[in-house]
Design a protein around this motif. Sequence first.
Motif, PDB file in Angstrom:
ATOM      1  N   GLY A 189      29.937 -70.472 -14.998  1.00 30.08           N
ATOM      2  CA  GLY A 189      30.182 -71.525 -14.023  1.00 30.08           C
ATOM      3  C   GLY A 189      30.395 -70.941 -12.634  1.00 30.08           C
ATOM      4  N   ASP A 190      31.438 -71.431 -11.941  1.00 39.13           N
ATOM      5  CA  ASP A 190      31.706 -70.958 -10.579  1.00 39.13           C
ATOM      6  C   ASP A 190      32.845 -69.944 -10.535  1.00 39.13           C
ATOM      7  OD1 ASP A 190      33.854 -72.591 -11.148  1.00 39.13           O
ATOM      8  OD2 ASP A 190      33.718 -73.786  -9.310  1.00 39.13           O
ATOM      9  N   TRP A 191      33.177 -69.364 -11.666  1.00 40.61           N
ATOM     10  CA  TRP A 191      34.239 -68.369 -11.683  1.00 40.61           C
ATOM     11  C   TRP A 191      33.781 -67.084 -10.996  1.00 40.61           C
ATOM     12  CZ3 TRP A 191      37.187 -68.219 -17.003  1.00 40.61           C
ATOM     13  CH2 TRP A 191      37.628 -69.514 -17.314  1.00 40.61           C
ATOM     14  N   GLY A 192      34.759 -66.334 -10.475  1.00 40.07           N
ATOM     15  CA  GLY A 192      34.454 -65.070  -9.835  1.00 40.07           C
ATOM     16  C   GLY A 192      34.559 -63.900 -10.795  1.00 40.07           C
ATOM     17  N   ASP A 193      34.034 -62.765 -10.372  1.00 39.69           N
ATOM     18  CA  ASP A 193      34.025 -61.572 -11.212  1.00 39.69           C
ATOM     19  C   ASP A 193      35.439 -61.002 -11.389  1.00 39.69           C
ATOM     20  OD1 ASP A 193      31.967 -59.525 -12.390  1.00 39.69           O
ATOM     21  OD2 ASP A 193      33.493 -58.302 -11.400  1.00 39.69           O
ATOM     22  N   LEU A 194      35.656 -60.315 -12.476  1.00 47.56           N
ATOM     23  CA  LEU A 194      36.927 -59.643 -12.755  1.00 47.56           C
ATOM     24  C   LEU A 194      37.359 -58.765 -11.586  1.00 47.56           C
ATOM     25  CD1 LEU A 194      39.185 -58.607 -14.696  1.00 47.56           C
ATOM     26  CD2 LEU A 194      37.516 -56.961 -15.580  1.00 47.56           C
ATOM     27  N   TYR A 195      36.389 -58.148 -10.907  1.00 52.36           N
ATOM     28  CA  TYR A 195      36.708 -57.220  -9.829  1.00 52.36           C
ATOM     29  C   TYR A 195      36.444 -57.809  -8.448  1.00 52.36           C
ATOM     30  CZ  TYR A 195      36.832 -54.091 -13.800  1.00 52.36           C
ATOM     31  OH  TYR A 195      37.145 -53.514 -15.014  1.00 52.36           O
ATOM     32  N   GLY A 196      36.286 -59.122  -8.380  1.00 51.94           N
ATOM     33  CA  GLY A 196      36.079 -59.786  -7.106  1.00 51.94           C
ATOM     34  C   GLY A 196      34.612 -60.047  -6.805  1.00 51.94           C
ATOM     35  N   GLY A 197      34.353 -61.059  -6.005  1.00 48.89           N
ATOM     36  CA  GLY A 197      32.987 -61.423  -5.662  1.00 48.89           C
ATOM     37  C   GLY A 197      32.334 -62.238  -6.759  1.00 48.89           C
ATOM     38  N   PRO A 198      31.040 -62.513  -6.626  1.00 50.34           N
ATOM     39  CA  PRO A 198      30.315 -63.267  -7.660  1.00 50.34           C
ATOM     40  C   PRO A 198      30.296 -62.490  -8.972  1.00 50.34           C
ATOM     41  CG  PRO A 198      29.050 -63.135  -5.605  1.00 50.34           C
ATOM     42  CD  PRO A 198      30.176 -62.167  -5.479  1.00 50.34           C
ATOM     43  N   VAL A 199      30.254 -63.221 -10.064  1.00 54.22           N
ATOM     44  CA  VAL A 199      30.272 -62.567 -11.367  1.00 54.22           C
ATOM     45  C   VAL A 199      29.043 -61.685 -11.536  1.00 54.22           C
ATOM     46  CG1 VAL A 199      29.126 -64.460 -12.594  1.00 54.22           C
ATOM     47  CG2 VAL A 199      30.677 -62.935 -13.829  1.00 54.22           C
ATOM     48  N   ARG A 200      29.260 -60.486 -12.072  1.00 55.03           N
ATOM     49  CA  ARG A 200      28.181 -59.540 -12.341  1.00 55.03           C
ATOM     50  C   ARG A 200      27.757 -59.665 -13.802  1.00 55.03           C
ATOM     51  NH1 ARG A 200      29.428 -54.257 -12.557  1.00 55.03           N
ATOM     52  NH2 ARG A 200      31.500 -54.854 -13.305  1.00 55.03           N
ATOM     53  N   PRO A 224      19.601 -45.332 -20.915  1.00 56.72           N
ATOM     54  CA  PRO A 224      18.667 -46.311 -20.336  1.00 56.72           C
ATOM     55  C   PRO A 224      19.094 -47.737 -20.679  1.00 56.72           C
ATOM     56  CG  PRO A 224      17.470 -44.540 -21.425  1.00 56.72           C
ATOM     57  CD  PRO A 224      18.905 -44.357 -21.785  1.00 56.72           C
ATOM     58  N   ASP A 225      18.818 -48.666 -19.781  1.00 57.61           N
ATOM     59  CA  ASP A 225      19.254 -50.051 -19.961  1.00 57.61           C
ATOM     60  C   ASP A 225      18.722 -50.674 -21.246  1.00 57.61           C
ATOM     61  OD1 ASP A 225      20.661 -49.900 -17.625  1.00 57.61           O
ATOM     62  OD2 ASP A 225      19.180 -50.984 -16.414  1.00 57.61           O
ATOM     63  N   TYR A 226      17.523 -50.284 -21.667  1.00 56.18           N
ATOM     64  CA  TYR A 226      16.941 -50.931 -22.844  1.00 56.18           C
ATOM     65  C   TYR A 226      17.751 -50.666 -24.100  1.00 56.18           C
ATOM     66  CZ  TYR A 226      14.925 -46.424 -24.330  1.00 56.18           C
ATOM     67  OH  TYR A 226      14.745 -45.122 -24.738  1.00 56.18           O
ATOM     68  N   VAL A 227      18.557 -49.596 -24.112  1.00 59.16           N
ATOM     69  CA  VAL A 227      19.368 -49.299 -25.296  1.00 59.16           C
ATOM     70  C   VAL A 227      20.482 -50.336 -25.459  1.00 59.16           C
ATOM     71  CG1 VAL A 227      20.761 -47.567 -26.490  1.00 59.16           C
ATOM     72  CG2 VAL A 227      18.839 -46.850 -25.055  1.00 59.16           C
ATOM     73  N   SER A 228      21.025 -50.820 -24.351  1.00 60.49           N
ATOM     74  CA  SER A 228      22.046 -51.879 -24.435  1.00 60.49           C
ATOM     75  C   SER A 228      21.486 -53.124 -25.094  1.00 60.49           C
ATOM     76  CB  SER A 228      22.569 -52.237 -23.043  1.00 60.49           C
ATOM     77  OG  SER A 228      23.356 -51.218 -22.481  1.00 60.49           O
ATOM     78  N   ALA A 229      20.259 -53.478 -24.758  1.00 60.87           N
ATOM     79  CA  ALA A 229      19.598 -54.672 -25.297  1.00 60.87           C
ATOM     80  C   ALA A 229      20.432 -55.932 -25.081  1.00 60.87           C
ATOM     81  CB  ALA A 229      19.286 -54.493 -26.784  1.00 60.87           C
ATOM     82  N   GLY A 230      21.320 -55.888 -24.100  1.00 56.47           N
ATOM     83  CA  GLY A 230      22.162 -57.045 -23.837  1.00 56.47           C
ATOM     84  C   GLY A 230      22.845 -56.930 -22.494  1.00 56.47           C
ATOM     85  N   TYR A 231      23.389 -58.057 -22.031  1.00 57.45           N
ATOM     86  CA  TYR A 231      24.143 -58.121 -20.789  1.00 57.45           C
ATOM     87  C   TYR A 231      25.623 -58.346 -21.072  1.00 57.45           C
ATOM     88  CZ  TYR A 231      19.764 -58.799 -18.156  1.00 57.45           C
ATOM     89  OH  TYR A 231      18.525 -58.657 -17.601  1.00 57.45           O
ATOM     90  N   ALA A 232      26.438 -57.927 -20.115  1.00 51.30           N
ATOM     91  CA  ALA A 232      27.874 -58.178 -20.175  1.00 51.30           C
ATOM     92  C   ALA A 232      28.347 -58.726 -18.844  1.00 51.30           C
ATOM     93  CB  ALA A 232      28.628 -56.891 -20.508  1.00 51.30           C
ATOM     94  N   GLY A 233      29.321 -59.614 -18.912  1.00 50.87           N
ATOM     95  CA  GLY A 233      29.956 -60.136 -17.712  1.00 50.87           C
ATOM     96  C   GLY A 233      31.378 -60.541 -18.028  1.00 50.87           C
TER      97      GLY A 233
END
Length: 295
Positions: A249-260, A277-286
């Motif tokens: 939603g419109d919540w901000g990031d844990l460390y400030g600013g828009p959520v990453r 490499p990013d492909y090993v994560s195969a996922g996003y975190a926020g």
Amino acid sequence: MNLVQEGLALGIPAPGPGAHQRPSAARIYRMWFGTEGALPTDEDLARKILNAFPREPAAAKINRAHHLLITEALATRGISQVLDIGCGYALPRPQGGGDLLFTQNTHDVVQQHWRSASVIYADIDHDVVARWRSLLSHAPTASLPKAVLADVTDMARLLTQLEADGHLTRDRPVAVLLHDVLPWVPDDGRVHDAVAYLRSWLPPGSALSITHATADLSTTWVERVQAVYGEEGIAFRPRDRQSITSLFGDWGDLYGGPVRTVPTARHQTRHQFATVPDYVSAGYAGVAIKPQRAG
């Protein structure tokens, strides 16, 4: 009231005939950490997953390491109420050794900072909850963690019950961990409705942490994994970055600013796999924090 009756009261059907003989994504996840208890059907499906995406065990460990780091970060921030939804099985010490980092569970991390913390594990799987309850009944903690049956798409029922039972209170922030659970709910509308309700219910200062599988970083491999699960009748729904970010939603990031919303291994600078490499994560975190204003 036994666990089956408890589930029926919550609208969660009892496991059908032969349910415990079918492969389980939760048991397979635990296999990647070297723990025992998998069935032959789990082992067969695990082999197919490895053929589709050989880095799957590494992706699971990236997700788990992130889980522990974020739990630590939120406890350090002063949040002493934690709800781990879609918690899956506990990860006991692997037979024959292994990385002891992964033998920690959510309450182990939180209660290093807050001995009287309220930690609730929630899962839709009867066997998962039964095993948690057995484990937690012997936990040497000042505040005994709880394990409850819950359907993540019935968020209103879960939160209402936890508040009524005194497991959560809305007079101080709550950290909610939705780690590798939403991909197992294929209906986009139900996911968005559940998370929107959660955001509206949580008190200001609360945290929402999400990890979610995506095909953005390794399209062919993740789509192959999705197909392998589908052949077994297991729904698995990777989502893109925009869809995952919208859940905050419109919540901000844990460390400030828009959520990453970033590849999981790169979210925390202390992550032991931060350079893979990013492909090993195969996922996003926020991770986002509810502002003091309503929303």
